[in-house]
Design a protein around this motif. Sequence first.
Motif, short mmCIF file in Angstrom:
data_model
loop_
_atom_site.label_atom_id
_atom_site.label_comp_id
_atom_site.label_asym_id
_atom_site.label_seq_id
_atom_site.Cartn_x
_atom_site.Cartn_y
_atom_site.Cartn_z
N PHE A 1 0.82 -1.22 0.00
CA PHE A 1 0.00 0.00 0.00
C PHE A 1 0.85 1.27 0.00
N GLN A 2 2.08 1.19 0.50
CA GLN A 2 2.93 2.38 0.50
C GLN A 2 3.51 2.69 -0.87
N GLU A 3 3.44 1.73 -1.78
CA GLU A 3 3.76 2.02 -3.18
C GLU A 3 2.57 2.61 -3.89
N ARG A 4 1.39 2.07 -3.58
CA ARG A 4 0.17 2.55 -4.23
C ARG A 4 -0.28 3.91 -3.71
N SER A 5 0.01 4.18 -2.43
CA SER A 5 -0.37 5.47 -1.84
C SER A 5 0.72 5.91 -0.88
N PRO A 6 1.81 6.43 -1.42
CA PRO A 6 2.96 6.80 -0.59
C PRO A 6 2.64 7.94 0.37
N ILE A 7 3.35 7.97 1.49
CA ILE A 7 3.23 9.07 2.44
C ILE A 7 4.22 10.15 2.04
N VAL A 8 3.75 11.36 1.94
CA VAL A 8 4.59 12.45 1.45
C VAL A 8 5.51 13.00 2.54
N ASP A 9 5.18 12.75 3.79
CA ASP A 9 5.88 13.38 4.91
C ASP A 9 7.33 12.94 5.05
N ILE A 10 7.63 11.69 4.66
CA ILE A 10 8.89 11.07 5.05
C ILE A 10 9.73 10.69 3.83
N LYS A 11 11.00 11.07 3.85
CA LYS A 11 11.98 10.55 2.89
C LYS A 11 13.11 9.93 3.71
N ASP A 12 13.28 8.64 3.59
CA ASP A 12 14.27 7.94 4.40
C ASP A 12 14.77 6.74 3.61
N ASP A 13 16.00 6.82 3.14
CA ASP A 13 16.56 5.77 2.27
C ASP A 13 16.81 4.45 3.00
N ARG A 14 16.68 4.44 4.33
CA ARG A 14 16.87 3.19 5.07
C ARG A 14 15.67 2.27 4.93
N TYR A 15 14.57 2.81 4.45
CA TYR A 15 13.33 2.05 4.34
C TYR A 15 12.91 1.97 2.87
N PRO A 16 12.26 0.88 2.47
CA PRO A 16 12.00 0.68 1.04
C PRO A 16 10.91 1.57 0.46
N TYR A 17 10.02 2.11 1.28
CA TYR A 17 8.86 2.82 0.72
C TYR A 17 8.82 4.31 1.02
N TYR A 18 9.78 4.83 1.76
CA TYR A 18 9.78 6.26 2.08
C TYR A 18 10.66 6.99 1.07
N LYS A 19 10.14 7.13 -0.15
CA LYS A 19 10.97 7.58 -1.27
C LYS A 19 10.87 9.08 -1.54
N GLY A 20 9.97 9.75 -0.84
CA GLY A 20 9.90 11.19 -0.96
C GLY A 20 9.22 11.69 -2.22
N LEU A 21 9.41 12.98 -2.46
CA LEU A 21 8.66 13.66 -3.53
C LEU A 21 9.00 13.16 -4.93
N LYS A 22 10.23 12.78 -5.16
CA LYS A 22 10.61 12.35 -6.50
C LYS A 22 9.75 11.17 -6.95
N TYR A 23 9.53 10.23 -6.06
CA TYR A 23 8.70 9.06 -6.38
C TYR A 23 7.26 9.50 -6.68
N ILE A 24 6.74 10.38 -5.86
CA ILE A 24 5.35 10.85 -6.04
C ILE A 24 5.21 11.61 -7.35
N GLU A 25 6.20 12.42 -7.69
CA GLU A 25 6.13 13.20 -8.93
C GLU A 25 6.12 12.30 -10.16
N GLN A 26 6.67 11.11 -10.05
CA GLN A 26 6.76 10.20 -11.19
C GLN A 26 5.56 9.25 -11.28
N MET A 27 4.66 9.31 -10.31
CA MET A 27 3.50 8.42 -10.32
C MET A 27 2.54 8.79 -11.44
#
Length: 272
Positions: free
Chosen positions: A52-78
């Motif tokens: 679900f975090q790929e289908r509806s990512p959370i915008v608040d968190i960018k943290d490369d230690r975790y697989p789904y907290y990819k930040g704005l760049k990921y959301i912009e490419q959706m």
Amino acid sequence: MMTDEIEKIEKMETREDDVWICTFPRSGTTMTQEMVYLVQTLDFDTAKAVHFQERSPIVDIKDDRYPYYKGLKYIEQMESPRLIRTHLHYFLLPEQLKKGKGMTISVVRHPKDVVISLFRIMQWCDLLAEDETTFDSFLDTIVNGTGYACPWPRHVLEYWERRDEKNVLFVRYEDVIKDKPAAIRRIAEFLGRKLTEEDIQRITEHCQVENMRENPMVNFDYFRDIKTVNDHAKGRFINTGRSGNWQDILTTEQSRKVDRLIQELDGSGLVF
């Protein structure tokens, strides 16, 4: 609050068909997200196969230690329509969204249930700060407004005050739990989607708490592979899903403390 990309979030480009699910933590975010995703797509196969975090990512968190907290760049490419989650206060949302470019679904839950659920998930995830390790100390941070996403009254009132705007849907968690099919119909109407009764029943079944708890695409079990979790804690990412549990858990004094938060809503029309 998380501050990773907050200034970029405020200035980000939104889209007319964006759907933002905006909640204080532990207020029914994941259940609502699953309902919205399926109302939009009726794609049950993907809902069961893609996290679900790929289908509806959370915008608040960018943290490369975790697989789904990819930040704005990921959301912009959706691809559109995007489904985005956030625990941010309303005033921190993208300026374009606040001006009506995109849709907002806000969910609010009784704060006495929220504080219990939030403590338990933070305990399970081993994320409690040094001054929050007991429930009483954690409760004080919420009541005093120094805890994560606080202050709670400001958070919920900012969304409540905009409940009549055409691009805003305001939902009470307790109403969703009481009648999921009715909640699904409200979401479908808000999004301009026509569903059959069979569709509604399938979505309802998918979003039953018992099913979500066993569903690895929503139950956060992957955390065990990447960090320490406390399986001796009383809670998990998906708990009972019931409302009113606080009546069996909070002491009279703890309940009175949370009453102070509720009293700050006096005169707003938002009641619990």
